[in-house]
Motif scaffolding. Structure first.
Motif, mmCIF file in Angstrom:
data_model
loop_
_atom_site.group_PDB
_atom_site.id
_atom_site.type_symbol
_atom_site.label_atom_id
_atom_site.label_comp_id
_atom_site.label_asym_id
_atom_site.label_seq_id
_atom_site.Cartn_x
_atom_site.Cartn_y
_atom_site.Cartn_z
ATOM 1 N N SER A 68 -6.193 27.505 -7.554
ATOM 2 C CA SER A 68 -5.909 26.169 -8.070
ATOM 3 C C SER A 68 -7.213 25.393 -8.101
ATOM 4 N N ARG A 125 -4.174 18.256 -8.020
ATOM 5 C CA ARG A 125 -4.435 19.698 -7.953
ATOM 6 C C ARG A 125 -3.654 20.379 -9.064
ATOM 7 N N THR A 126 -4.318 21.239 -9.805
ATOM 8 C CA THR A 126 -3.666 21.930 -10.913
ATOM 9 C C THR A 126 -3.722 23.438 -10.704
ATOM 10 N N PRO A 167 -4.206 26.485 -16.241
ATOM 11 C CA PRO A 167 -3.314 26.175 -17.367
ATOM 12 C C PRO A 167 -3.157 27.355 -18.299
ATOM 13 N N ILE A 211 0.207 22.564 -18.378
ATOM 14 C CA ILE A 211 -0.549 22.518 -17.136
ATOM 15 C C ILE A 211 0.286 21.787 -16.101
ATOM 16 N N LEU A 255 0.412 19.594 -12.634
ATOM 17 C CA LEU A 255 -0.345 18.719 -11.752
ATOM 18 C C LEU A 255 0.490 18.418 -10.512
ATOM 19 N N VAL A 260 -6.120 15.088 -16.887
ATOM 20 C CA VAL A 260 -5.525 16.411 -16.764
ATOM 21 C C VAL A 260 -4.937 16.853 -18.096
ATOM 22 N N VAL A 304 2.150 18.342 -19.913
ATOM 23 C CA VAL A 304 1.828 18.156 -18.502
ATOM 24 C C VAL A 304 3.132 18.142 -17.716
#
Length: 408
Positions: A205, A221-222, A225, A230, A232, A250, A259
């Motif tokens: 991550s 924190r992602t 992707p 993606i 988050l 993001v 997202v």
């Protein structure tokens, strides 16, 4: 089974040996984790065992001769509730060679982890694990995982280019943002200092920071992707504008993509989440190795709830029965006395006490339903005649846990 030090070994059937991992095992453990999980997990394992605050004492292996065939790692955590800090353990990075599955190696490693956890003073264990499997080792589902929901739209941001990968020098600011974000929850688990170091170095991550006038004002924190979406998580921001900058930044990582948000980012977050059908239940596992010891540690929290509720308890002992045993807590004028444990008590209501099946004790102490909610879905959880008293002692709790791996 106990493994008291780095030199101890446990003989297993078939000539296998369980012992603490050693530096010479690093490449084999990495190869096993890569084969059964991913190369990123091998990196994560290396970060843990080479860290000065974790080290090789955190990892065990099962070997067949010189061959590493199974492994597990124990992390030190801290669960916080009502101002109280509870030392906790978390088992991660569990893997077994396919040729050796079905031989009880994970069970042996879990015994090692629980013994090591007890030696470290942990009074509870939490973990993320595959469905049902860890219930076989004393874990029960107890604490809700916040769902990851898609955002309908994105807010305008002052400067989406302010988003950048977090750096080690950001750690004080990142910790402060997360502490502030978690302050509104009843049960929390922050990232430990070593875990922050691992998160900034690993591949599973990415931790992001939003900088404004030289100060970090938001973080999240992602997961890596894909082309369309993606995720988050662990979003935290000093104000609504910073939260908007984080979300927009993001989103720019996947132009035109979706997202999906998990966590808490103030009204910006709540207003933008898309309504969906109720998501499937997702919960953290919790294991309570010694209910009496944990209840004893929780006495200040229980006393505070009792005082806050203003209930006239008449000096009567609190009685909590798990049916196979019962726990009695004296009520004094200035606090709760030490917990004493007795034998089976099948009808605690006759003693003015409450009943809770042992597999629902983690949910009672840390979960979102409280004793009243659990009693509505479980015949073996109930308040007894002192309903108001036990509802005050065991209310529904909100929770926010930060873990090495995101539970998504």
């Amino acid at each position: 089974m106990t493994v008291p030090d780095a030199t101890s070994v446990v003989s297993l059937p078939g000539g296998l040996v369980l012992r603490q991992a050693r530096p010479a095992d690093l490449d084999q453990i990495g190869a096993l984790l890569t084969e059964r999980m991913s190369s990123a997990d091998a990196v994560d394992h290396r970060l843990v065992v080479t860290d000065p605050d974790a080290g090789w004492g955190s990892c065990a292996v099962v070997t067949d001769g010189d061959r590493v065939v199974s492994t597990a790692t124990l992390l030190d955590e801290e669960l916080r509730i009502g101002g109280l800090r509870l030392p906790a353990g978390q088992v991660e990075l569990v893997a077994t060679d396919r040729e050796y599955e079905g031989r009880g190696l994970v069970r042996a490693l879990m015994r090692w982890a629980h013994d090591r956890s007890a030696a470290r003073g942990h009074v509870v264990q939490v973990m993320i694990g595959i469905t049902y499997f860890y219930r076989r080792f004393g874990y029960e589902y107890a604490i809700d995982i916040q769902p990851a929901l898609p955002l309908r739209t994105l807010p305008p941001a002052d400067d989406p280019t302010a988003l950048r990968p977090a750096r080690p020098s950001d750690l004080p600011a990142l910790t402060a943002l997360q502490d502030a974000a978690q302050s509104g929850f009843d049960v929390t688990m922050p990232h430990s200092v070593p875990c922050w170091r691992w998160l900034l170095a690993h591949e599973a991550s990415t931790v992001w920071a939003v900088e404004r006038a030289g100060a970090v004002v938001a973080s999240g924190r992602t997961l890596p992707p894909d082309d369309e979406e993606i995720l988050l998580a662990e979003g935290a921001a000093a104000d609504e504008a910073a939260a908007a900058d984080l979300l927009r930044g993001v989103a720019a990582l996947v132009p035109g993509g979706q997202v999906r948000g998990a966590g808490r980012l103030g009204t910006v977050w709540r207003d933008l989440l898309r309504d969906e059908e109720r998501p499937p239940a997702e919960q953290y596992y919790v294991r309570i190795p010694d209910p009496a010891a944990l209840l004893d540690r929780l006495r200040p929290v229980l006393w505070n709830r009792l005082v806050t509720a203003g209930i006239d308890h008449g000096g009567r002992d609190l009685v909590i029965s798990t049916f196979g045993a019962h726990h009695r807590i004296p009520v004094h004028a200035d606090g709760l006395g030490e917990v004493s444990t007795g034998g089976p008590m099948q009808a605690p209501a006759s003693m003015g006490g409450a009943g809770v099946a042992p597999d629902y004790l983690p949910a009672l102490l840390f979960g979102p339903h409280g004793i009243d909610g659990l009693s509505r879905i479980r015949p073996d959880v109930y308040c007894g005649p002192e309903k108001e008293l036990y509802q005050a002692l065991f209310p529904p709790l909100t929770a926010d846990l930060l873990t090495y791996y995101l539970p998504y």
